[in-house]
Design a protein around this motif. Sequence first.
Motif, short mmCIF file in Angstrom:
data_model
loop_
_atom_site.label_atom_id
_atom_site.label_comp_id
_atom_site.label_asym_id
_atom_site.label_seq_id
_atom_site.Cartn_x
_atom_site.Cartn_y
_atom_site.Cartn_z
N GLU A 34 -0.06 29.68 25.01
CA GLU A 34 -0.06 28.92 24.00
C GLU A 34 -1.78 28.32 24.75
OE1 GLU A 34 0.08 27.18 28.74
OE2 GLU A 34 1.48 28.42 26.52
N LEU A 35 -2.41 29.04 25.90
CA LEU A 35 -3.88 28.32 25.09
C LEU A 35 -4.83 30.00 24.53
CD1 LEU A 35 -4.15 27.68 29.44
CD2 LEU A 35 -3.90 26.40 26.87
N ALA A 36 -4.48 30.57 24.45
CA ALA A 36 -4.92 31.81 23.22
C ALA A 36 -5.95 32.29 24.28
CB ALA A 36 -5.12 31.53 22.21
N LEU A 37 -6.21 32.30 25.69
CA LEU A 37 -7.13 32.80 25.76
C LEU A 37 -8.14 33.89 26.47
CD1 LEU A 37 -5.70 31.60 29.69
CD2 LEU A 37 -7.60 30.11 28.48
N SER A 38 -9.17 34.27 26.12
CA SER A 38 -9.46 36.02 26.08
C SER A 38 -9.66 36.68 26.69
CB SER A 38 -11.34 35.39 25.52
OG SER A 38 -11.62 34.86 26.89
N GLY A 39 -9.90 37.80 26.57
CA GLY A 39 -9.43 38.53 27.56
C GLY A 39 -10.51 38.16 28.60
N ALA A 40 -11.44 38.18 28.87
CA ALA A 40 -12.44 37.76 29.80
C ALA A 40 -12.40 36.06 30.59
CB ALA A 40 -14.18 36.97 29.72
N GLN A 41 -11.21 35.54 29.73
CA GLN A 41 -11.29 34.26 30.80
C GLN A 41 -9.87 34.62 32.03
OE1 GLN A 41 -10.35 31.76 27.29
NE2 GLN A 41 -12.38 30.61 28.30
N LEU A 42 -8.95 35.96 31.38
CA LEU A 42 -8.11 35.89 31.42
C LEU A 42 -8.16 36.69 32.80
CD1 LEU A 42 -5.59 37.39 28.58
CD2 LEU A 42 -5.40 35.77 30.54
N GLU A 43 -9.23 37.82 32.68
CA GLU A 43 -9.35 38.51 33.99
C GLU A 43 -9.73 37.68 34.61
OE1 GLU A 43 -10.33 42.25 33.99
OE2 GLU A 43 -10.06 42.50 32.24
N LEU A 44 -10.51 36.54 34.64
CA LEU A 44 -10.48 35.13 35.53
C LEU A 44 -10.05 34.80 36.74
CD1 LEU A 44 -13.52 34.22 37.41
CD2 LEU A 44 -13.59 32.31 35.78
N LEU A 45 -9.41 34.23 35.66
CA LEU A 45 -7.92 33.19 36.38
C LEU A 45 -6.83 35.17 36.69
CD1 LEU A 45 -6.01 31.95 32.96
CD2 LEU A 45 -7.54 30.93 35.20
N ARG A 46 -6.66 36.15 36.53
CA ARG A 46 -6.12 37.31 37.36
C ARG A 46 -7.14 37.22 39.06
NH1 ARG A 46 -5.86 42.05 34.84
NH2 ARG A 46 -4.28 42.91 35.56
N VAL A 47 -7.89 37.03 38.93
CA VAL A 47 -8.90 37.61 39.98
C VAL A 47 -9.05 36.55 41.36
CG1 VAL A 47 -11.39 37.26 40.84
CG2 VAL A 47 -11.21 39.61 39.67
N VAL A 48 -8.48 35.41 40.75
CA VAL A 48 -8.09 33.68 41.15
C VAL A 48 -7.28 33.66 41.64
CG1 VAL A 48 -8.36 31.68 40.75
CG2 VAL A 48 -10.23 32.67 39.93
N LEU A 73 -17.64 31.29 32.22
CA LEU A 73 -16.00 31.00 32.07
C LEU A 73 -15.23 29.90 32.64
CD1 LEU A 73 -15.83 34.88 32.29
CD2 LEU A 73 -15.55 33.65 30.31
N VAL A 74 -15.63 29.25 34.22
CA VAL A 74 -15.28 28.58 34.67
C VAL A 74 -15.33 27.06 34.18
CG1 VAL A 74 -15.45 27.03 36.88
CG2 VAL A 74 -15.57 29.50 36.79
N GLY A 75 -16.53 26.94 33.49
CA GLY A 75 -15.98 25.48 32.64
C GLY A 75 -15.03 25.85 31.66
N GLN A 76 -15.16 26.29 30.79
CA GLN A 76 -14.38 26.49 30.19
C GLN A 76 -12.81 26.81 30.15
OE1 GLN A 76 -14.94 30.60 28.21
NE2 GLN A 76 -16.60 29.76 27.17
N LEU A 77 -12.59 26.90 31.32
CA LEU A 77 -11.58 27.06 32.04
C LEU A 77 -10.55 25.88 32.90
CD1 LEU A 77 -10.87 30.84 33.75
CD2 LEU A 77 -9.86 29.99 31.65
#
Length: 181
Positions: A34-48, A73-77
């Motif tokens: 539902e959020l259409a996150l970028s690859g970089a955003q998803l990578e960060l979420l997976r790390v967190v 990326l944090v600001g966007q998320l």
Amino acid sequence: MSDENVAGLADDLYDVIGLLRRRSRRLVGAPLPELALSGAQLELLRVVRRNPGITVAESARVLGLAANTVSTLVGQLLVLEVLVRERDSSDRRVARLDLTPSARAGLEQWRDRRAQSTAVALAGLPAADRARLAAALPTIARIAADLPEEPEGTDPQASEPAVTVAAPLDRQDESAAGERP
């Protein structure tokens, strides 16, 4: 092995990893579609997800990105309300990152679906093939660790690092014209 053969092996490695990622993505979908996150955003979420309470600087080291890129990326998320940032109780200068409960649930369900589908495929392999794959994982990890964090000839202090470093497979995979078995 000749330089040409090594280059071919590198291409084959990326082709196979890309194929695995594409087929997995097609089968189980995106973690938070539902959020259409970028690859970089998803990578960060997976790390967190794997490291609750991690800092921006620590996340940047894990991802091989500049801290200011991860901060962006944090600001966007944060705006998308999938990430929370809290001040460290012992050092107010440090911010700790965590997922919102709904983002954590979505990522964990996605991870479980992906792991389940891949486990079924792995179970269908002969035991010797599974053993060879398991034995190759440390080598693949060493290859990843040995890749330079910055492209040759770039200034690591450059003010505008490429966000795509965190997600080259995601972007390449979606636009790849052909798939090799």
